[in-house]
Design an enzyme around this catalytic site. Sequence first.
Site, PDB file in Angstrom:
ATOM      1  N   GLU A 204      36.933  29.603  41.161  1.00 44.56           N
ATOM      2  CA  GLU A 204      36.477  29.819  42.534  1.00 44.56           C
ATOM      3  C   GLU A 204      34.947  29.945  42.532  1.00 44.56           C
ATOM      4  O   GLU A 204      34.414  30.621  41.665  1.00 44.56           O
ATOM      5  CB  GLU A 204      37.081  31.102  43.118  1.00 44.56           C
ATOM      6  CG  GLU A 204      36.748  31.233  44.598  1.00 44.56           C
ATOM      7  CD  GLU A 204      37.361  32.492  45.237  1.00 44.56           C
ATOM      8  OE1 GLU A 204      37.951  33.308  44.532  1.00 44.56           O
ATOM      9  OE2 GLU A 204      37.223  32.613  46.454  1.00 44.56           O
TER      10      GLU A 204
ATOM     11  N   GLU B   9      43.113  42.179  43.330  1.00 38.33           N
ATOM     12  CA  GLU B   9      43.496  40.879  42.745  1.00 38.33           C
ATOM     13  C   GLU B   9      45.013  40.696  42.820  1.00 38.33           C
ATOM     14  O   GLU B   9      45.501  39.607  43.088  1.00 38.33           O
ATOM     15  CB  GLU B   9      43.018  40.764  41.296  1.00 38.33           C
ATOM     16  CG  GLU B   9      41.524  41.012  41.089  1.00 38.33           C
ATOM     17  CD  GLU B   9      40.609  40.224  42.003  1.00 38.33           C
ATOM     18  OE1 GLU B   9      40.992  39.118  42.445  1.00 38.33           O
ATOM     19  OE2 GLU B   9      39.496  40.715  42.311  1.00 38.33           O
TER      20      GLU B   9
ATOM     21  N   GLU C  48      39.778  36.983  51.837  1.00 38.64           N
ATOM     22  CA  GLU C  48      38.999  38.108  51.311  1.00 38.64           C
ATOM     23  C   GLU C  48      38.967  39.299  52.279  1.00 38.64           C
ATOM     24  O   GLU C  48      39.132  40.443  51.865  1.00 38.64           O
ATOM     25  CB  GLU C  48      37.584  37.667  50.939  1.00 38.64           C
ATOM     26  CG  GLU C  48      37.532  36.694  49.758  1.00 38.64           C
ATOM     27  CD  GLU C  48      38.163  37.244  48.493  1.00 38.64           C
ATOM     28  OE1 GLU C  48      38.350  38.468  48.372  1.00 38.64           O
ATOM     29  OE2 GLU C  48      38.512  36.416  47.617  1.00 38.64           O
TER      30      GLU C  48
HETATM   31  N1  TRP Z   1      38.108  35.840  44.654  1.00 31.48           N
HETATM   32  C1  TRP Z   1      37.476  36.819  43.809  1.00 31.48           C
HETATM   33  C2  TRP Z   1      38.006  38.193  44.185  1.00 31.48           C
HETATM   34  O1  TRP Z   1      38.591  38.368  45.188  1.00 31.48           O
HETATM   35  C3  TRP Z   1      36.009  36.854  43.963  1.00 31.48           C
HETATM   36  C4  TRP Z   1      35.276  35.682  43.427  1.00 31.48           C
HETATM   37  C5  TRP Z   1      34.843  34.611  44.098  1.00 31.48           C
HETATM   38  C6  TRP Z   1      34.781  35.515  42.135  1.00 31.48           C
HETATM   39  N2  TRP Z   1      34.099  33.788  43.297  1.00 31.48           N
HETATM   40  C7  TRP Z   1      34.046  34.320  42.116  1.00 31.48           C
HETATM   41  C8  TRP Z   1      34.888  36.263  41.004  1.00 31.48           C
HETATM   42  C9  TRP Z   1      33.377  33.895  40.969  1.00 31.48           C
HETATM   43  C10 TRP Z   1      34.244  35.832  39.876  1.00 31.48           C
HETATM   44  C11 TRP Z   1      33.482  34.670  39.858  1.00 31.48           C
HETATM   45  O2  TRP Z   1      37.790  39.148  43.493  1.00 31.48           O
HETATM   46 ZN    ZN Z   2      39.219  38.861  46.718  1.00 29.83          ZN
END
Ligand code: TRP
Ligand code: ZN
Length: 873
Positions: A125, A302, A324
């Site tokens: 992501e 998570e 989120e």
């Molecule tokens: N989706 C992750 C969470 O909810 C957050 C996240 C987005 C992330 N991009 C990232 C974590 C890149 C690490 C690296 O925690």
């Molecule tokens: Zn998240």
Amino acid sequence: MDAPKEIFLKDYTKPDYYFETVDLSFSLGEEKTIVSSLIKVSPRVQGSSAPLVLDGHDLKLLSVKVEGKLLKEGDYQLDSRHLTLPSLPAKESFVLEIDTEIYPHKNTSLDGLYKSSGNFCTQCEAEGFRKITFYQDRPDIMAKYTCRVEADKSLYPVLLSNGNLISQGDIEGGRHFALWEDPFKKPCYLFALVAGQLASRDDTFTTRSGREVSLKIWTPAEDLPKTAHAMYSLKAAMKWDEDVFGLEYDLDLFNIVAVPDFNMGAMENKSLNIFNSKLVLASPETATDADYAAILGVIGHEYFHNWTGNRVTCRDWFQLSLKEGLTVFRDQEFSSDMGSRTVKRIADVSKLRIYQFPQDAGPMAHPVRPHSYIKMDNFYTGKFLFAKGAEVVRMYKTLLGSEGFRKGIDLYFQRHDEQAVTCEDFFAAMRDANSADFANFLQWYSQAGTPVVKVASSYNAEARTFSLKFSQEIPPTPGQPTKEATFIPVVVGLLDSSGKDITLSSVYHDGTLQTISSSSTILRVTKKEEEFVFSDIAERPVPSLFRGFSAPVRVETDLSDDDLFFLLAHDSDEFNRWEAGQVLARKLMLNLVSDFQQNRPLVLNPKFIQGLGSVLSDSTLDKEFIAKAITLPGEGEIMDMMAVADPDAVHAVRKFVRKQLASELKTELLKIVENNRSTEAYVFDHPNMARRALKNTALAYLASLEDPSYVELALSEYKLATNLTDQFAALAALAQNRGKTRDNVLADFYNKWQGDYLVVNKWFLLQSSSDIPGNVENVTKLLDHPAFDLRNPNKAMNFHAKDGSGYKFLGDIVVQLDKINPQVASRMVSAFSRWKRYDETRQALAKAQLEMIMSANGLSENVFEIASKSLAA
Ligand code: TRP
Ligand code: ZN
């Protein structure tokens, strides 16, 4: 580099091709890794002649096959970011095979496939999958995956990916393989792979329908003892999601892996969550209460994504808040239920004020659902970014009540399981499940900026009515000069002169009289200006407004200081008791700031001391609540309220108020320290955490006085501490003041903990965020410290400059770091984003650094976006 391109929500189009199944195969190696993918592709529209455009970044293409036939060079186009296949079979579906070569050991961006402490791991992501193989790297491409991982068996004994383990075995050359299959469709940002030397703490959880789930937390073997709290947190989260949301885990296996090098907190990859080690590893000696609480919250976060994010995902990255905002809301609720609801709410609102409100007022201001971006990663930088999205979700719950909210959630899953959807889909589910009228609520998704709500109250003794007049104004933000009114739920109660809630009987608004019979009600404020009139009010009440912080707005009321002291002492809404104290403190500090600026002597209002003093000695109150209530608003919060931020004045004033309070309340504070010590074994539960929080807050106040007896007291607390919470708090208390004691105790702490990099990180952070005079020089020295490593995001410092040398220091680091890790570099450059809020000298110094950064060679899109928007604002 091509000029960075801005991407717009309004340009969204459906993909021309869908991917049904994806079979990946990784041959992991020290010098290179070969990735083979076999994709079953189907055109969205039968007979489509559209080209298939695949994203790819830093990849070496080895071969492309369509329906088993090798494509020749002229059959496809390759540029630095894409692989385009112009002519494809006019079939219902066809098979695409691509082989690529990548170099994980050279990947310092911690995005895509990379190595951390010798192990392979991934982060996809938002757009990291394109660094692994050519793919339509967008979340509305949902496919079923298998993943075969092959590697040297002695170097990488553990091979993990998403879903269930189907088979494993040895192959020639000392290598072995594992084949994983994920039965659920997913977008590629949830793909994960881990390979390395890891051991697991194992446990099981039986879901309410009887599925036995095997739980594994993976770390280097020596860290296993530190995973007990993470496992406790995971099981608590699984149970909570069943109890509160009716959501059950959907596979037989759930893996968590802790890695030392990670750009953020953690990542919710399907059934293979990957975490920054600091959010998994904890022992009483090496982690503080705050760490324990963060672990609980992030493990929960998570895990909760499994439904809100994974089973139902985002159509495009503009919808990020769909997963989120909702998941942050869920983890906040989880932590509330596990600890104290009021204290958790106070902590969350503080974060909103410290991080979100300033962002909302700066060059990176964007709506909960942005209209455009250059680099998606930038929407994750900065802490607690999704706070506002979580507040929006919370407002649904406020408006609908727990049951109505749950109905909305149930409908959301009924409608959208295994789909990629939008924020409107969530809104519609909430609305339809409750036949609710949400008026102009959707404005929350499209308008940036923090609404300012003014409230004027008046009591009519003759008519026995009490009126509240609201007006709302959303300040202009980049690209949005004017705003519409939005739907603001205001939870209100009225206090009588004894401090009790008045039972409300009716409220008149917009030509209708609504009967109520409760001590608090929700006013639906939807226009720029409107009035609500309560009837049958026997005496002039004190209104308690926005109870529980019912909307993420800045509130300006006409309440007098006396009203606020009254609320601080009596409000049945504990959150608003805290809030009243904060409003008083902000007012008082702002007045002192102007005194300071005009060289007037600083005098602290004795009523304020008395007010906090009575909170301090109120034994009916929760101890952590007291700790929060006697903590002053931060310097940033005060600066945020000023036309021209004056860091020197705010710093001096906050220090003055703290010392003054400490000196006036020292007897009480000392009693608190003495009565709240414990030599018992560390327990992570609310009563114990609250006790430690209060004791350590009191200790910090006392130590600020620089009185030898209190320095002695803090030193003895430091020495006698049996857990890191107490020890680190004593260290921080002592580190407030420059001098030999500070130097000695910092050195002692480092010597004691140099073998534990997570503790050493705290030691770095304590010093880099210190406000002692001359700190820039101290911190510059720390960069040469043997334990400092710029490549590890946990150690990179978040250093907000105060004078030119600080800005220069930060500017230099940004340029250096951008070459290694653009995501972390852009997080740091954000410290400059509000440069225009300071005096002219500071503005010039900061601007010079931003320009220096912009002129750097090979600047990343990440840093480009923030630096250019900051300069343009
Ligand atoms: N989706 C992750 C969470 O909810 C957050 C996240 C987005 C992330 N991009 C990232 C974590 C890149 C690490 C690296 O925690
Ligand atoms: Zn998240």
